[in-house]
Design an enzyme around this catalytic site. Structure first.
Site, PDB file in Angstrom:
ATOM      1  N   HIS A  83      -3.309  -9.692  12.757  1.00 55.33           N
ATOM      2  CA  HIS A  83      -3.379  -8.497  13.617  1.00 55.33           C
ATOM      3  C   HIS A  83      -4.690  -8.560  14.394  1.00 55.33           C
ATOM      4  CE1 HIS A  83      -3.466  -4.322  14.882  1.00 55.33           C
ATOM      5  NE2 HIS A  83      -2.286  -4.106  14.337  1.00 55.33           N
ATOM      6  N   ARG A  88       0.846  -1.203   0.000  1.00 51.89           N
ATOM      7  CA  ARG A  88       0.000   0.000   0.000  1.00 51.89           C
ATOM      8  C   ARG A  88       0.881   1.254   0.000  1.00 51.89           C
ATOM      9  NH1 ARG A  88      -2.134  -0.012   6.292  1.00 51.89           N
ATOM     10  NH2 ARG A  88      -0.133  -0.541   7.196  1.00 51.89           N
ATOM     11  N   GLU A 140      -6.410   4.859  16.078  1.00 54.11           N
ATOM     12  CA  GLU A 140      -6.105   3.428  16.041  1.00 54.11           C
ATOM     13  C   GLU A 140      -5.310   3.055  17.269  1.00 54.11           C
ATOM     14  OE1 GLU A 140      -3.881   2.098  12.634  1.00 54.11           O
ATOM     15  OE2 GLU A 140      -5.059   3.297  11.246  1.00 54.11           O
ATOM     16  N   TRP A 170       3.169  -6.804  12.950  1.00 54.39           N
ATOM     17  CA  TRP A 170       4.288  -6.279  12.166  1.00 54.39           C
ATOM     18  C   TRP A 170       5.617  -6.240  12.918  1.00 54.39           C
ATOM     19  CZ3 TRP A 170       5.035  -2.137  15.278  1.00 54.39           C
ATOM     20  CH2 TRP A 170       3.917  -1.488  15.800  1.00 54.39           C
ATOM     21  N   GLU A 218      -2.761  -8.526   7.044  1.00 60.04           N
ATOM     22  CA  GLU A 218      -2.977  -8.237   8.469  1.00 60.04           C
ATOM     23  C   GLU A 218      -3.884  -9.269   9.138  1.00 60.04           C
ATOM     24  OE1 GLU A 218      -3.877  -3.956   8.140  1.00 60.04           O
ATOM     25  OE2 GLU A 218      -1.849  -3.660   8.894  1.00 60.04           O
ATOM     26  N   LYS A 219      -3.893 -10.488   8.585  1.00 56.62           N
ATOM     27  CA  LYS A 219      -4.820 -11.496   9.130  1.00 56.62           C
ATOM     28  C   LYS A 219      -4.456 -11.899  10.554  1.00 56.62           C
ATOM     29  CE  LYS A 219      -2.639 -15.454   6.787  1.00 56.62           C
ATOM     30  NZ  LYS A 219      -1.421 -14.743   6.346  1.00 56.62           N
ATOM     31  N   ASN A 272      -4.256   8.283   5.035  1.00 54.49           N
ATOM     32  CA  ASN A 272      -4.025   7.423   6.191  1.00 54.49           C
ATOM     33  C   ASN A 272      -2.538   7.420   6.505  1.00 54.49           C
ATOM     34  OD1 ASN A 272      -5.205   5.356   8.077  1.00 54.49           O
ATOM     35  ND2 ASN A 272      -3.534   4.162   7.212  1.00 54.49           N
ATOM     36  N   GLU A 273      -2.199   7.769   7.709  1.00 53.49           N
ATOM     37  CA  GLU A 273      -0.795   7.713   8.144  1.00 53.49           C
ATOM     38  C   GLU A 273       0.159   8.137   7.027  1.00 53.49           C
ATOM     39  OE1 GLU A 273       0.025   3.861   9.815  1.00 53.49           O
ATOM     40  OE2 GLU A 273      -0.953   4.380  11.697  1.00 53.49           O
TER      41      GLU A 273
HETATM   42  C1  GAL Z   1      -1.510   1.300  10.886  1.00 46.62           C
HETATM   43  C2  GAL Z   1      -2.425   1.421   9.693  1.00 46.62           C
HETATM   44  C3  GAL Z   1      -3.558   0.430   9.724  1.00 46.62           C
HETATM   45  C4  GAL Z   1      -3.035  -0.922  10.108  1.00 46.62           C
HETATM   46  C5  GAL Z   1      -2.356  -0.830  11.439  1.00 46.62           C
HETATM   47  C6  GAL Z   1      -1.844  -2.149  11.955  1.00 46.62           C
HETATM   48  O1  GAL Z   1      -0.235   1.692  10.553  1.00 46.62           O
HETATM   49  O2  GAL Z   1      -2.948   2.711   9.594  1.00 46.62           O
HETATM   50  O3  GAL Z   1      -4.162   0.396   8.460  1.00 46.62           O
HETATM   51  O4  GAL Z   1      -2.146  -1.360   9.136  1.00 46.62           O
HETATM   52  O5  GAL Z   1      -1.273   0.026  11.337  1.00 46.62           O
HETATM   53  O6  GAL Z   1      -1.157  -2.002  13.165  1.00 46.62           O
END
Ligand code: GAL
Length: 693
Positions: free
Chosen positions: A371, A122, A320, A328, A368-369, A160-161
């Site tokens: 997460h 992304r 978030e 990650w 991200e499955k 986003n970020e």
């Molecule tokens: C952020 C992001 C989210 C998701 C999240 C996972 O950096 O905005 O979309 O990826 O991390 O921790």
């Protein structure tokens, strides 16, 4: 410096009362529509009242060039709204679809060696591409037109970020934009040459067209530090400029809806100058992911306090965080029992009026499955979802008690955070790689917490000079103007702490001459001629220095060779005379005007500061506590404008039970025991109580 935008907060849906926002990123398009009703049932059960939609949905909304499908999005917005759940709608531009990048590969960013960053993840776009801007702004306008009258959309989530993956772009588009940026900042190429010190190593340029981004120079070589610092500034500005264009495209069509973009403030590092960015949002929002281990709560509180500083104490939005593990890190630890609720409420303590998660329902597929989410793979019957429901109730209770809109009470102590110093001290040609601006503020925040003081984290441009005491922790860059501000603060009665590696260079990273810290030597009352880096990379290396008070310095100490006539040396180093450091001043207090300055000449870390500070605080008349268990509790207060609605938050910082005395009514508690009529509570590790005074 631009003026700050007027503070605007997302308003409740028609007919609803104002309440702390609660929810998360919702990606319904990842699921068959049959699941949506169940999502809404569970959201209602958990008292979720807001979700962010569409953040990564460009490919599902604009399915090919100029062809839009809003059907699915409209259906879910409608379902949510009718169930009383508001929508924080994304501009949907965070990740461009394949059809766009196939047609226009020139929108992809390039790394420092000129390699293309291909689609596959992304944020593979470059902020300076005119083509990308055209497509992104077209989508913003389309989104705004489509949702301008929708009563369920209460705010915009722009991008986003920014800069999470595309902070640095070394493409030709970026090069041209960097040249323009330099022109605007410096006016003439001579001024750029001067700022970057290009006489050194024959880097002199004749024209702006000779400016290139700091592209690959080979291993073991050293990039021009002035240029690198400016490229970081430029990269933050280039993304900001892009964000502002997106924001304005939306705002023009929907002037009534407040806008934000989610920052990434944590103690790990800063891609963007978030203080500068904070001027450009209607309300500040942040994404924060916990640091596993013993610093968990402190790092969270520190980061959240800095967000509060960015927001200038207006309530802010936690966009978030995670209910449990992220996916990650190399090892993705889960949270301990109680931490899901505790973490969220610690953000609330530090001024958040909204708690949201990434993400609502844990993905089955995609990167991200693994997460965590609010509804985990295990489903409704899970500890995570029970915690999510418990938190929903807690937030409801706090709203009912009138917490929303109250502000984090000003501390007596400000610890300054400086984005520019962070970036400058990252350079690879420094006295040691183990000293950066980044780590020092957290050490101070923690040491103060150990002494019962919850300090405020305040950005350099903020009002740190209105506090009783302020700390400049490795604020390596001090411009002439900032140096004067420091001077004025102390001469007007301020109590200032200055550490080693502060005031070394000006804003161009030109060293202040005449002995360190050249820019504020009169204020600190010390003069250091050389740095004493410490390490253990050869036998017999000087790896630490003992102070006379039992504290220990590591990594870097100043070789202070003289002090001002009125200065008082509080502590010295006790070392082998061969090192040249025996008896050298380590902590010095200097009266200056009506104030005082304490200089800490070495990296003492949290432990060394905790040992050293009580005496210094006493000397300066700053209230603190030396009770044995004071550091076991993090105490935070929020209060309303009228001085009413005082809320006191007590968090257990340690690994054993702790007893606190309180005054008022307990509104929320977790992992704590207290009698209804009593005034003491026993709080277990990861536990808390929130008291209304
Ligand atoms: C952020 C992001 C989210 C998701 C999240 C996972 O950096 O905005 O979309 O990826 O991390 O921790």
């Amino acid at each position: 410096m631009s003026a700050r935008r007027t503070y605007r907060w997302p308003q409740p849906l028609d007919g609803q009362r104002q309440r702390l926002w609660y929810g998360g990123d919702y990606n319904p398009e990842q699921w068959p529509e049959e699941i949506w009703d169940d999502d809404i049932r569970l959201m209602n059960k958990a008292r979720v009242n807001l979700v962010s939609l569409g953040i990564f949905s460009w490919a599902k909304i604009e399915t090919s060039d100029g062809v839009y499908d809003f059907g699915w999005l409209d259906r879910i917005v409608d379902k949510l709204g009718r169930a009383g759940i508001a929508v924080d709608m994304a501009s949907a531009t965070a990740s461009p679809p394949m059809w766009l990048t196939q047609a226009h590969p020139e929108v992809l960013w390039r790394d420092e060696r000129g390699n293309i960053c291909w689609p596959g993840a992304r944020q593979h776009w470059r902020a300076t591409s005119p083509i990308f801007r055209k497509y992104a702004l077209r989508l913003c306008r389309k989104m705004a037109e489509h949702y301008k009258d929708n009563p369920y959309v209460v705010s915009w989530h722009v991008g986003n970020e920014y800069g999470c993956h595309n902070r640095f772009d070394y493409s030709d588009d970026a090069m041209r934009a960097f040249q323009e940026w330099c022109k605007a900042r410096y006016g003439t190429i001579e001024a750029v040459n001067d700022a970057w010190g290009t006489t050194f190593w024959a880097q002199r340029m004749n024209d702006f067209s000779e400016i290139i981004p700091p592209r690959y120079i080979g291993e073991g070589n050293f990039m021009n530090p002035g240029k690198l610092l400016d490229f970081k500034r430029f990269s933050s500005d280039a993304l900001k400029d892009f964000f502002m264009a997106e924001r304005d495209a939306l705002a023009q069509i929907t002037p009534g809806k407040p806008l934000t973009t989610n920052f990434m403030v944590s103690a790990v590092g800063s891609n963007l100058d978030y203080d500068d960015w904070s001027d450009e949002v209607d309300f500040v929002s942040n994404d924060h992911y916990f640091t596993p281990g013993e610093a968990h709560l402190d790092e969270l509180a520190y980061s959240a306090s800095l967000v509060d500083g960015l927001s200038r104490k207006r309530p802010w939005f936690l966009m978030e965080n995670s209910t449990a593990a992220v996916n990650w890190r190399s090892i993705n630890y889960r949270k301990e029992p109680g931490q899901t609720v505790r973490d969220a409420l610690a953000h609330v303590a530090m001024g958040a009026d909204a708690i949201c998660y990434f993400q609502w329902r844990q993905s089955r597929a995609g990167a991200e499955k693994f997460h965590s989410a609010m509804v985990p793979h295990a489903g409704e019957n899970s500890q995570i979802f029970r915690d999510v429901c418990e938190l929903g109730e807690d937030l409801q209770r706090l709203s009912d008690a009138g917490l929303e809109g109250t502000e984090l009470k000003k501390s007596s102590v400000a610890v300054v955070f400086d984005y520019q110093s962070e970036w400058a001290t990252e350079h690879s040609a420094n006295p040691t790689q183990n000293v950066r601006h980044l780590t020092e503020p957290l050490d101070w925040f923690r040491a103060f917490a150990d002494l019962g003081i919850t300090a405020d984290m305040v950005p350099m441009r903020g009002d740190w000079d209105s506090y009783e005491a302020a700390v400049l922790p490795c604020v390596y860059l001090l411009s002439q103007t900032d140096s004067q501000r420091v001077r004025d603060y102390v001469s007007n009665g301020g109590k200032l702490f200055v550490t080693y590696y502060t005031g070394i260079s000006d804003e161009r990273d030109h060293i202040w001459l005449g002995g360190y810290p050249g820019s504020i030597q009169d204020v600190v009352g010390v003069r250091s001629e050389e740095f004493t880096p410490m390490g253990d990379d050869f036998p017999g290396a000087l790896d630490h220095l003992d102070l006379s008070n039992g504290a220990v310095a590591h990594d870097l100490a100043d070789w202070i060779t003289s002090t001002a006539p009125d200065a008082k040396v509080l502590e010295t180093y006790q070392a082998d005379p061969r090192t040249g450091m025996n008896g050298v001043p380590a902590i010095v207090v200097n009266p200056f005007g009506s104030g005082q300055c304490v200089y800490i000449g070495g990296k003492l870390g949290r432990d060394g500061l905790r040992i050293s500070l009580p005496k210094v605080l006493d000397d300066m008349g700053i209230r603190h506590s030396s009770a044995a268990d004071v550091g076991q509790v993090l105490r935070v207060e929020r209060s309303g404008e009228d001085g009413q609605h005082d809320f006191v938050f007590y968090f257990n910082r340690g690994s054993g039970d702790v007893t606190v005395r309180f005054d008022g009514e307990v509104v929320v508690s977790s992992l704590a025991q207290y009698a209804e009529t009593g005034d003491t509570a026993c709080i277990s590790p990861n536990g808390l109580i929130i008291v209304k005074g």
